[in-house]
Write an enzyme that holds these catalytic residues in place. Structure first.
Site, PDB file in Angstrom:
ATOM      1  N   GLU A   1      12.749 -23.721  16.138  1.00 12.25           N
ATOM      2  CA  GLU A   1      12.819 -24.947  15.318  1.00 12.25           C
ATOM      3  C   GLU A   1      14.251 -25.276  14.886  1.00 12.25           C
ATOM      4  O   GLU A   1      14.597 -26.438  14.711  1.00 12.25           O
ATOM      5  CB  GLU A   1      11.889 -24.866  14.100  1.00 12.25           C
ATOM      6  CG  GLU A   1      12.163 -23.724  13.161  1.00 12.25           C
ATOM      7  CD  GLU A   1      11.283 -23.754  11.909  1.00 12.25           C
ATOM      8  OE1 GLU A   1      11.073 -22.691  11.324  1.00 12.25           O
ATOM      9  OE2 GLU A   1      10.828 -24.831  11.517  1.00 12.25           O
TER      10      GLU A   1
ATOM     11  N   GLY B   1      16.376 -15.168   0.720  1.00  4.30           N
ATOM     12  CA  GLY B   1      16.276 -15.795  -0.603  1.00  4.30           C
ATOM     13  C   GLY B   1      15.844 -14.779  -1.649  1.00  4.30           C
ATOM     14  O   GLY B   1      16.345 -14.784  -2.790  1.00  4.30           O
TER      15      GLY B   1
ATOM     16  N   ASP C   1      11.219 -13.807  10.657  1.00  4.18           N
ATOM     17  CA  ASP C   1      12.414 -14.302  11.365  1.00  4.18           C
ATOM     18  C   ASP C   1      13.305 -13.214  11.982  1.00  4.18           C
ATOM     19  O   ASP C   1      14.139 -13.514  12.839  1.00  4.18           O
ATOM     20  CB  ASP C   1      13.278 -15.143  10.421  1.00  4.18           C
ATOM     21  CG  ASP C   1      12.620 -16.470  10.086  1.00  4.18           C
ATOM     22  OD1 ASP C   1      11.647 -16.830  10.758  1.00  4.18           O
ATOM     23  OD2 ASP C   1      13.086 -17.139   9.147  1.00  4.18           O
TER      24      ASP C   1
ATOM     25  N   ARG D   1       0.839  -1.212   0.000  1.00  6.11           N
ATOM     26  CA  ARG D   1       0.000   0.000   0.000  1.00  6.11           C
ATOM     27  C   ARG D   1       0.874   1.264   0.000  1.00  6.11           C
ATOM     28  O   ARG D   1       0.645   2.205  -0.767  1.00  6.11           O
ATOM     29  CB  ARG D   1      -0.901  -0.027   1.239  1.00  6.11           C
ATOM     30  CG  ARG D   1      -1.728   1.213   1.462  1.00  6.11           C
ATOM     31  CD  ARG D   1      -2.542   1.021   2.745  1.00  6.11           C
ATOM     32  NE  ARG D   1      -3.360   2.177   3.064  1.00  6.11           N
ATOM     33  CZ  ARG D   1      -2.948   3.213   3.772  1.00  6.11           C
ATOM     34  NH1 ARG D   1      -1.694   3.243   4.232  1.00  6.11           N
ATOM     35  NH2 ARG D   1      -3.759   4.227   4.015  1.00  6.11           N
TER      36      ARG D   1
ATOM     37  N   GLY E   1       7.400 -14.927  29.828  1.00  8.18           N
ATOM     38  CA  GLY E   1       7.928 -15.314  31.137  1.00  8.18           C
ATOM     39  C   GLY E   1       8.296 -16.789  31.203  1.00  8.18           C
ATOM     40  O   GLY E   1       8.109 -17.438  32.239  1.00  8.18           O
ATOM     41  N   ALA E   2       8.831 -17.312  30.108  1.00  7.16           N
ATOM     42  CA  ALA E   2       9.174 -18.742  30.068  1.00  7.16           C
ATOM     43  C   ALA E   2      10.387 -19.040  30.956  1.00  7.16           C
ATOM     44  O   ALA E   2      11.192 -18.161  31.246  1.00  7.16           O
ATOM     45  CB  ALA E   2       9.467 -19.156  28.634  1.00  7.16           C
TER      46      ALA E   2
HETATM   47  O1  F6P Z   1      11.374 -17.701   6.823  1.00  4.35           O
HETATM   48  C1  F6P Z   1      10.170 -17.633   7.508  1.00  4.35           C
HETATM   49  C2  F6P Z   1       9.752 -18.986   8.004  1.00  4.35           C
HETATM   50  O2  F6P Z   1       8.497 -18.831   8.613  1.00  4.35           O
HETATM   51  C3  F6P Z   1      10.731 -19.702   8.928  1.00  4.35           C
HETATM   52  O3  F6P Z   1      10.699 -19.247  10.254  1.00  4.35           O
HETATM   53  C4  F6P Z   1      10.286 -21.127   8.782  1.00  4.35           C
HETATM   54  O4  F6P Z   1      11.317 -22.014   9.107  1.00  4.35           O
HETATM   55  C5  F6P Z   1       9.938 -21.208   7.329  1.00  4.35           C
HETATM   56  O5  F6P Z   1       9.577 -19.905   6.927  1.00  4.35           O
HETATM   57  C6  F6P Z   1       8.823 -22.170   6.984  1.00  4.35           C
HETATM   58  O6  F6P Z   1       8.653 -22.146   5.611  1.00  4.35           O
HETATM   59  P1  F6P Z   1       7.448 -22.824   4.834  1.00  4.35           P
HETATM   60  O7  F6P Z   1       6.214 -22.039   5.120  1.00  4.35           O
HETATM   61  O8  F6P Z   1       7.846 -22.734   3.403  1.00  4.35           O
HETATM   62  O9  F6P Z   1       7.349 -24.218   5.350  1.00  4.35           O
END
Ligand code: F6P
Length: 326
Positions: free
Chosen positions: A226, A107, A131, A24, A189-190
């Site tokens: 992850e 990317g 991220d 926008r 607060g983990a």
């Molecule tokens: O890059 C953003 C992100 O959400 C990462 O945190 C995660 O690992 C990845 O994309 C997941 O990608 P996709 O939605 O392609 O599985």
């Protein structure tokens, strides 16, 4: 450099809340300069397939509050090949597009560098990824919303953890970056967190559990990125169970829930500022760089620098999260 009259705009990589606010801002700022904007569908995929349409200011009404991206997005394998990039460039030429604004992450910018090197089209980027892992900006578009979503989820899980005296491992996104996990841990607060930037062993986790056992505390929340060094959360839970059988352990993966939803005010304003400044930057001759905000000031960082230099959470934040989580 050729005078810029037509700008192509696209979103690429994982969607992030606030991308629409960015689109926008770009369209409306371009209109201010009497530039025409063309929306490219599905990122580099749509560029290769020629899905390029005029975007008027009115097309961007009623989108600032929407998550996802009205232009759709993709992770394009075809664009990684020179042949795909050549077709994409020919389609841009056919539409008389003089410059591009890309909203995405690592990317996306790696693709932009190639497109500029091979075909010389000026490109500016907006950091759009949950991220928060791009060098040259304090925050990326989508990060704030995703952390808010994760915290809301953890608050709910805490009710069960507390009521049942359970230990929960809550997995959040971040394949290579611990920002989401760290900020979620602090904000919810983990008790602990696992992030790629700070390796830990199962015995290190056990130490942490021993401390809380001394306080007769059997419930807890561990936020797991992850991309942490111990791997899959279910696997970590199994190993923990062996070391500390007194804990009743559960695992929750928040997953793509944290990529969607209405953007927070922080993401809407960040995306609006960056979209506006990207157009100003292009008009001022900036190219091949990412617009960002560092210490509340607009900055332009070369794409190569923004993706090659690793942005990591500050040591002091990590230390603070450890202290407060005890
Ligand atoms: O890059 C953003 C992100 O959400 C990462 O945190 C995660 O690992 C990845 O994309 C997941 O990608 P996709 O939605 O392609 O599985």
């Amino acid at each position: 450099m050729k005078e810029i009259k037509r700008i192509g705009v696209f979103t690429s990589g994982g969607d992030a809340p606030g991308m629409n606010a960015g689109i926008r801002a770009i369209v409306r700022s371009a209109a201010y300069y009497d530039l025409h904007v063309y929306g490219i569908q599905r990122g580099y995929e749509g560029m290769i397939d020629g899905e390029i349409n005029r975007l008027e200011a009115t097309d961007t009404a009623n989108i600032i509050q929407r998550g996802g991206t009205i232009l759709k997005t993709s992770r394009s394998a075809r664009f990684m090949e020179a042949a795909g990039r050549k077709i994409a460039f020919e389609n841009l030429q056919e539409n008389d597009i003089d410059a591009l604004i890309a909203i995405g992450g690592n990317g996306t910018f790696a693709g932009a560098i190639k497109l500029y090197e091979e075909h010389g089209i000026p490109i500016i980027g907006l950091p759009g990824t949950i991220d928060n892992d791009l060098f040259g900006t304090d925050f990326t578009i989508g990060f704030d919303t995703s952390v808010n979503t994760a915290i809301e989820a953890v608050d709910k899980i805490r009710d069960t953890a507390d009521s049942h005296n359970r230990l929960f491992l809550v997995e959040v996104m971040g394949r290579h970056s611990g920002y989401i996990a760290l900020y979620t841990a602090i904000g919810s607060g983990a008790s602990a967190f696992l992030i790629p930037e700070k390796e830990i062993s199962i015995s290190g986790l056990e130490e942490m559990l021993k401390k809380s056992l001394k306080r007769k505390k059997l419930f807890g929340l561990i936020i797991v990125a992850e991309g942490n060094n111990l791997g899959d959360s279910n696997e970590i839970a199994k190993q923990l169970k062996q070391i500390a059988p007194q804990y009743d352990i559960r695992v929750t993966t928040i997953g793509h829930l944290q990529r969607g939803g209405a953007p927070s005010q922080a993401d809407r304003i960040l995306a609006s500022r960056l979209g506006y400044e990207a157009v100003n930057g292009l008009m001022g001759g900036k190219l091949n760089c990412m617009a960002g905000i560092v210490n509340n000031k607009i900055t332009f960082t070369d794409f190569s620098e923004s993706i090659l230099k690793k942005k990591e959470p500050e040591e002091s934040m990590i230390k603070m999260a450890e202290v407060l989580g005890m």
